[in-house]
Scaffold this active site. Structure first.
Site, PDB file in Angstrom:
ATOM      1  CB  CYS A   1      10.263 -15.600   1.891  1.00  0.00           C
ATOM      2  SG  CYS A   1      10.552 -15.339   0.116  1.00  0.00           S
TER       3      CYS A   1
ATOM      4  CD  GLN B   1      12.536 -16.089   5.150  1.00  0.00           C
ATOM      5  OE1 GLN B   1      11.592 -15.462   5.049  1.00  0.00           O
ATOM      6  NE2 GLN B   1      13.315 -16.335   4.223  1.00  0.00           N
TER       7      GLN B   1
ATOM      8  CG  HIS C   1      11.160 -11.229   1.078  1.00  0.00           C
ATOM      9  ND1 HIS C   1      11.331 -12.436   1.583  1.00  0.00           N
ATOM     10  CD2 HIS C   1      10.232 -10.344   1.922  1.00  0.00           C
ATOM     11  CE1 HIS C   1      10.983 -12.328   2.681  1.00  0.00           C
ATOM     12  NE2 HIS C   1      10.363 -11.247   2.986  1.00  0.00           N
TER      13      HIS C   1
END
Length: 367
Positions: free
Chosen positions: A161, A155, A301
């Site tokens: 993400c 990324q 995340h």
């Protein structure tokens, strides 16, 4: 000051030769006790690390600041590895960033509060998901071995993400159910899904982005709409959206704080997880990450659970796919502790999980 500049220049010239040999040996950065023996040796190691990761040149003041952060990270990694824990840490491309910078540049998941509320309700009620017989679940399973998982992608320094986790799960779901493993576009989501303060490199909830794909014609391919280099959000290019081979119908939530329900879901297809990260995750190298250093709910995340396993000693773990490239962790993957005794899972990994569905949900019967 001029003498110090000259020393650094000489050291940098020397380490350029050294790095070529190390790069051939592997993607990891190694060091020895000799690299910590003096200030000059530490600077040589830092210059070698910078060359290894192709770090751009900066001002002397900024380089000094980054050197100080780097050496603090070296100390932490060294102490951790000498403690002989179930996982090891390493110096990687993030090792001269502060913890706050790592979170800002390399995470990006958001929580859809409404969906999380429904997930909480699902914990108390039977799920609409067709359950897998837990007695038929093997002790180990890895979707990678079934050729339905693409290699980890990167990324970059963008809070995307959420797009990578969504795309990875959708690719695998389509491959399992339809027999075709596509490489789908994250950049389509980064550019074209406009949610005001959310979306792009500012982070987003994967579940909401799945709804966007379901309502707007599906996902195009990586080839048609490649990821930006350097990573950034651009204007949506509709000309790149002509061919969209994969169309999800939406998403399904997994009951919150329920690792058994998560296990049954991963037995059907890879699943999107939201986790909250701390230092051990960022600097993970190999082994079973225990989440022992996870503190609070910062740095959300999104990752993908692609399987599970157990060591000969009986330690259970999840296999998760990250989006920081194949030079992070175990070639882009991590083993993280499973069934720790906390229903929230290591680093709260059961707090908000979902997966794509390809068929519309049946409408509830009218009362």
């Amino acid at each position: 000051m001029e003498e110090m500049k000259m020393v650094r220049l000489v050291l940098f010239s020397v380490v350029l030769v050294t790095v070529v040999g190390l790069a051939i040996a592997g993607s990891g950065f190694e060091y020895t006790e000799a690299d910590l023996a003096s200030g000059e040796a530490k600077w040589a190691m830092y210059e070698r690390w910078r060359a290894h990761h192709n770090k751009p040149e900066t001002s002397d003041d900024e380089k000094q600041r980054r050197f100080n952060i780097f050496m603090d990270r070296v100390k932490r990694v060294d102490l951790h590895n000498k403690a002989k824990k179930p996982y090891t840490m390493e110096l990687n491309k993030m090792s001269d960033l502060t913890f706050q910078e790592m979170g800002r540049y390399y995470t990006g998941a958001k929580i859809d509060a409404e969906a999380q509320s429904r997930s909480l309700g699902a914990r108390k009620n039977s799920s609409r998901v067709k359950r897998v017989d837990r007695h038929n679940i093997p002790p180990e399973f890895d979707w990678r071995q079934h050729k339905v998982v693409n290699p980890p992608r990167n990324q970059g320094q963008c809070g995307s993400c959420w797009a990578f986790a969504l795309v990875s799960s959708l690719e695998s779901t389509w491959a399992i159910q339809k027999g075709q493993l596509h490489q789908l576009s994250e950049q389509q989501l980064v550019d074209c899904w406009d949610q005001g303060e959310w979306g792009g490199c500012n982070g987003a909830a994967p579940s909401l982005a799945l709804e966007y794909l379901a309502k707007n014609g599906g996902s195009t391919t990586q080839e048609a709409y490649p990821y930006s280099e350097p990573a950034k959000r651009g204007a949506c290019c509709h000309e790149k959206l002509q061919n969209r081979p994969v169309i999800p119908a939406g998403y399904e939530l997994i009951p919150i704080d329920n690792e058994q329900a998560l296990l049954e879901a991963v037995a059907k297809q890879p699943v999107i997880l939201n986790m909250f990260l701390y230092e051990g995750f960022f600097n993970y190298k190999e082994g079973i990450y225990t989440g022992d250093d996870c503190k609070g709910k910062d740095n959300a995340h999104a990752v993908v659970a692609v399987g599970w396993g157990v060591t000969p000693e009986g330690c259970k773990y999840w296999i998760i796919k990250n989006s920081w490239g194949e030079n992070w962790g175990e070639k882009g993957y991590m083993k993280i502790a499973r069934e720790t005794g906390d229903p929230r899972g290591a680093c709260y990994l059961t707090s908000y999980s979902s997966y794509p569905i390809l068929e519309p949900k049946p409408k509830p019967n009218a009362v």
